[in-house]
Design a protein around this motif. Structure first.
Motif, short mmCIF file in Angstrom:
data_model
loop_
_atom_site.label_atom_id
_atom_site.label_comp_id
_atom_site.label_asym_id
_atom_site.label_seq_id
_atom_site.Cartn_x
_atom_site.Cartn_y
_atom_site.Cartn_z
N LEU A 50 12.59 -1.90 -1.70
CA LEU A 50 13.06 -1.58 -3.05
C LEU A 50 12.38 -2.49 -4.07
O LEU A 50 11.81 -2.02 -5.06
CB LEU A 50 14.58 -1.75 -3.11
N VAL A 51 12.43 -3.80 -3.82
CA VAL A 51 11.88 -4.75 -4.79
C VAL A 51 10.36 -4.57 -4.90
O VAL A 51 9.82 -4.51 -6.00
CB VAL A 51 12.25 -6.19 -4.40
N THR A 52 9.70 -4.44 -3.75
CA THR A 52 8.24 -4.26 -3.77
C THR A 52 7.88 -2.97 -4.49
O THR A 52 6.96 -2.94 -5.31
CB THR A 52 7.68 -4.22 -2.34
N GLY A 53 8.61 -1.90 -4.19
CA GLY A 53 8.33 -0.61 -4.81
C GLY A 53 8.40 -0.71 -6.32
O GLY A 53 7.49 -0.27 -7.03
N VAL A 54 9.47 -1.30 -6.81
CA VAL A 54 9.66 -1.41 -8.26
C VAL A 54 8.56 -2.26 -8.88
O VAL A 54 8.03 -1.94 -9.95
CB VAL A 54 11.06 -1.99 -8.56
N MET A 55 8.17 -3.33 -8.19
CA MET A 55 7.14 -4.21 -8.75
C MET A 55 5.78 -3.52 -8.75
O MET A 55 5.04 -3.60 -9.74
CB MET A 55 7.07 -5.52 -7.96
N VAL A 56 5.46 -2.87 -7.64
CA VAL A 56 4.15 -2.21 -7.55
C VAL A 56 4.05 -1.09 -8.60
O VAL A 56 3.00 -0.89 -9.21
CB VAL A 56 3.91 -1.66 -6.13
N ALA A 57 5.17 -0.41 -8.84
CA ALA A 57 5.15 0.69 -9.80
C ALA A 57 4.72 0.21 -11.19
O ALA A 57 4.10 0.96 -11.93
CB ALA A 57 6.52 1.35 -9.87
N VAL A 58 5.03 -1.03 -11.54
CA VAL A 58 4.67 -1.49 -12.88
C VAL A 58 3.43 -2.37 -12.93
O VAL A 58 2.91 -2.65 -14.00
CB VAL A 58 5.84 -2.27 -13.54
N SER A 59 2.96 -2.84 -11.76
CA SER A 59 1.85 -3.79 -11.83
C SER A 59 0.76 -3.52 -10.81
O SER A 59 -0.23 -4.25 -10.76
CB SER A 59 2.39 -5.20 -11.62
N GLY A 60 0.91 -2.51 -9.98
CA GLY A 60 -0.05 -2.31 -8.91
C GLY A 60 0.20 -3.32 -7.81
O GLY A 60 1.13 -4.12 -7.89
N ALA A 61 -0.63 -3.28 -6.78
CA ALA A 61 -0.43 -4.17 -5.64
C ALA A 61 -1.23 -5.45 -5.85
O ALA A 61 -2.45 -5.43 -5.84
CB ALA A 61 -0.85 -3.49 -4.35
N ILE A 62 -0.53 -6.56 -6.02
CA ILE A 62 -1.20 -7.84 -6.25
C ILE A 62 -1.14 -8.64 -4.96
O ILE A 62 -0.07 -9.06 -4.52
CB ILE A 62 -0.53 -8.62 -7.38
N SER A 94 0.83 -1.20 0.00
CA SER A 94 0.00 0.00 0.00
C SER A 94 0.86 1.25 0.00
O SER A 94 0.53 2.24 -0.66
CB SER A 94 -0.91 0.02 1.23
N GLY A 95 1.96 1.20 0.75
CA GLY A 95 2.88 2.32 0.77
C GLY A 95 3.42 2.58 -0.63
O GLY A 95 3.49 3.74 -1.08
N ALA A 96 3.78 1.50 -1.31
CA ALA A 96 4.30 1.63 -2.66
C ALA A 96 3.24 2.21 -3.59
O ALA A 96 3.53 3.12 -4.38
CB ALA A 96 4.77 0.26 -3.17
N SER A 97 2.00 1.70 -3.48
CA SER A 97 0.92 2.24 -4.32
C SER A 97 0.74 3.72 -4.06
O SER A 97 0.66 4.53 -5.00
CB SER A 97 -0.40 1.52 -4.02
N ALA A 98 0.65 4.09 -2.78
CA ALA A 98 0.43 5.49 -2.42
C ALA A 98 1.55 6.36 -2.96
O ALA A 98 1.31 7.45 -3.51
CB ALA A 98 0.31 5.63 -0.91
N GLY A 99 2.80 5.87 -2.82
CA GLY A 99 3.95 6.63 -3.32
C GLY A 99 3.87 6.81 -4.83
O GLY A 99 4.09 7.91 -5.36
N ALA A 100 3.53 5.72 -5.53
CA ALA A 100 3.44 5.78 -6.98
C ALA A 100 2.34 6.73 -7.42
O ALA A 100 2.53 7.56 -8.34
CB ALA A 100 3.18 4.38 -7.54
N VAL A 101 1.20 6.64 -6.75
CA VAL A 101 0.08 7.53 -7.10
C VAL A 101 0.45 8.98 -6.83
O VAL A 101 0.18 9.87 -7.66
CB VAL A 101 -1.18 7.14 -6.30
N ALA A 102 1.09 9.22 -5.70
CA ALA A 102 1.47 10.60 -5.36
C ALA A 102 2.34 11.18 -6.46
O ALA A 102 2.15 12.34 -6.87
CB ALA A 102 2.20 10.63 -4.02
#
Lengths: 358, 257
Positions: free
Chosen positions: A268-280, A117-125
């Motif tokens: 790092l790994v989660t952030g990069v993955m979420v950035a390209v695929s959303g949170a699965i 969720s943090g990664a999603s929020a960061g990406a959306v921001a």
């Protein structure tokens, strides 16, 4: 050799040779899955033809003028998408394994701990505000990484009062932070000027590989593969961390130092993955368990098998997501949950697998 | 190797858990640490196996300050059998024991033939060979304790610290464990609750109260009726063991006696 224990598979896979064979087998299954998945879609292309086109692309061979459209569908659209699915499936599984060991909680995964969720929020921001523009195409990934890191540090700090990390408190804090960050993300999206809000929320919370292209692959593959290699290398350290902090210290593995390093790596790994695929959701929770039931708890073994199994799983999930109700796409999270939950429950009942609850 | 706690103090959250504790454990000696609940025994041990950094004072091994070594280096010398045996993942018994080799191995390096034999001998010594392929989560408390000790032995330490190792063990395994410690030739610092077992097993005993060392000496010197009353608040008669001559305590439930 001592006699085989009951429940054979674990025993057979316990040997290095058995494990290597299993990994080789899974790798072949993965390659076949990738070729089949690339061939399937609105335009169905046989695996043989698919392989031919792929070979042409890789070796720089020529494609007949009639086939150019098909070639483009395969090479420009489907191949990056399927490869991305495989990478993200592998990454999510390995990250799930690492997080479960590092917080000593079988219920932990990037989602439960708020990292996704943090990664999603960061990406959306970053997307909405246009921040970090200096980083160009990597801005969203960087935002997701920062979001993931902030979320995990927040969860970690909030639950580690008095030096000891209570697993239950960790999960509860994680769920709370996760929901909070999702709310923040939804707010950001709804207040965004150009409003495709609903589909965007769906994308970031349920995941999709619809936006995959070759441009995203180098970063994702570099980060995920590096992450996998590092995690594998620290297999024994993860074993020891799973035994508890006191034991870890007495075995020469400083728990705090290792957990901090793991936290950065996982973010790092989660952030990069979420950035390209959303949170699965669910892959990071279920895959580690399924793999542990078969190969046992030792991380060097789990981390050899889980990425391959996760990659195969995700390739098929993505295939279902884009073909089942074509031309529309199902969100990945819906399918991972629909498939993951029953499989999980079934396996758990069948093998008398223990969670740690005695 | 000789272990020396030198003016050890631990303060957490403004509370003094261990105060200026100095205690020597001679090479090959078995020294017991006894005291009421919350007297700082486990805290002192945690400083020895590097789970806790003392607020002041040092832990010395053969005169060398342990905190100057990396955790990995000190784990090659000091092994611990701790209380937090809480496991989440279902490792098998042999896997847990093999993890005792961690401080001697790099990364995922596999165990050598010698190390595998070492693990098997440790399982034999602790009577757990038949459990080798069992999941640790399915074991009883006593079986798990023995697995944890086997893991500590496989670490091939010179110094072994144990936090209430006889917890959960039946009488036979209590006696076997302590006689194994005595015969191990290792320098041992052990927290025990049972004063009679401490008197039988230890060369010397240190008594802690409120984080302070009240007294230390041979079991005969330390375990007197006055001290037991003073520190533990119970009346006990001290008798001499008819066979070994060790002091043994007989408790009375009636305070008027």
């Amino acid at each position: 050799m001592p006699p085989e224990p009951p429940g054979g598979v674990k025993g057979r896979l316990a040997s290095r040779k058995g494990l290597a064979l299993a990994c080789a087998g899974l790798f072949v299954v993965l390659l076949v899955s990738i070729v089949v998945a690339i061939g399937l879609g609105a335009a169905v292309i046989t695996p043989g033809d698919t392989a031919r086109y792929l070979w042409a692309a890789v070796s720089g061979g020529r494609v007949a003028a009639d086939d150019v459209t098909t070639y483009q569908i395969i090479w420009e659209i489907r191949t990056p998408r399927v490869l991305l699915a495989a990478l993200v499936g592998a990454g999510l599984s390995a990250i799930g394994v690492a997080i479960q060991a590092m917080v000593r909680n079988a219920l932990a995964d990037p989602f439960v701990l708020g990292v996704s969720s943090g990664a999603s929020a960061g990406a959306v921001a970053v997307t909405v505000t246009g921040g970090l523009a200096a980083l160009g195409v990597y801005a969203v990934s960087a935002g997701a990484f920062v979001g993931a890191l902030v979320a995990s540090v927040l969860v970690y700090a909030a639950s580690s009062g008095r030096g000891s990390l209570s697993p239950l408190r960790l999960v509860l804090t994680g769920v709370a932070v996760s929901l909070g960050l999702q709310a923040v993300m939804s707010l950001l999206i709804y207040f965004a000027p150009d409003s495709e809000a609903t589909s965007m929320v769906l994308y970031w919370t349920m995941g999709s590989f619809g936006a995959a292209n070759w441009g995203a692959l180098p970063v994702v593959s570099a980060v995920v593969l590096l992450g996998l290699a590092l995690l594998y290398r620290y297999g024994r350290a993860l074993d020891v961390l799973a035994l508890g902090d006191e034991t870890a210290a007495s075995l020469g593995v400083g728990p705090d130092r290792h957990r901090k390093a793991l936290l950065v790596l996982v973010s790092l790994v989660t952030g990069v993955m979420v950035a390209v695929s959303g949170a699965i959701a669910f892959v990071g929770l279920v895959m580690p368990h399924v793999v542990r039931m078969v190969v046992g708890a030792t991380h060097a073994r789990v981390l050899a098998v889980a990425p391959l199994a996760g990659a195969i799983f995700m390739v098929w999930v993505d295939l279902v997501s884009r073909t089942l109700v074509a031309p529309r796409e199902l969100p990945l999270g819906v399918i991972t949950a629909l498939v993951g939950v029953p499989v999980f429950v079934l396996l758990m009942r069948r093998r008398g697998y223990m969670f740690g609850g005695r | 190797m000789e272990l020396r706690l030198d003016g050890l103090s631990v303060v957490t959250d403004g509370r003094s858990l261990v105060r200026d504790l100095s205690l020597d454990v001679g090479s090959g000696q078995v020294v017991g640490l006894v005291g009421p609940n919350g007297s700082g025994k486990s805290t002192a041990l945690r400083c020895v196996y590097r789970a806790l950094r003392p607020s002041s004072g040092t832990v010395r091994v053969d005169g060398k300050d342990l905190s100057r070594l990396t955790v990995r280096r000190s784990a090659q010398v000091v092994a611990a059998m701790t209380q937090d045996g809480a496991l989440e993942l279902d490792f098998t018994v042999e896997e847990v024991i093999a993890l005792g080799r961690t401080p001697h191995l790099r990364g995922n390096q596999a165990l050598s033939r010698r190390e595998r034999e070492l693990c098997e001998r440790a399982m034999d010594r602790l009577d757990i060979r038949h459990l080798a392929r069992r999941g640790v989560l399915t074991l009883s408390g006593g079986e798990r304790q023995r697995v944890l000790l086997a893991r500590a032995l496989v670490q091939e330490p010179a110094i072994l610290v144990l936090d209430e190792p006889t917890n959960h063990l039946d009488v036979r395994h209590q006696v076997e464990l302590l006689s194994l410690l005595r015969g191990s030739g290792l320098t041992v610092l052990v927290v025990l609750h049972d004063l009679n077992l401490a008197a039988s097993a230890c060369d010397r005993i240190g008594v802690l109260r409120d984080g302070r060392l009240v007294t230390a000496g041979t079991p005969e010197e330390v375990l007197t009726e006055d001290l037991v009353h003073d520190v533990f608040g119970v009346r006990a008669s001290v008798v001499s063991h008819p066979l070994t001559g060790d002091p043994q305590l007989l408790y009375s439930l009636d305070p008027s006696l």
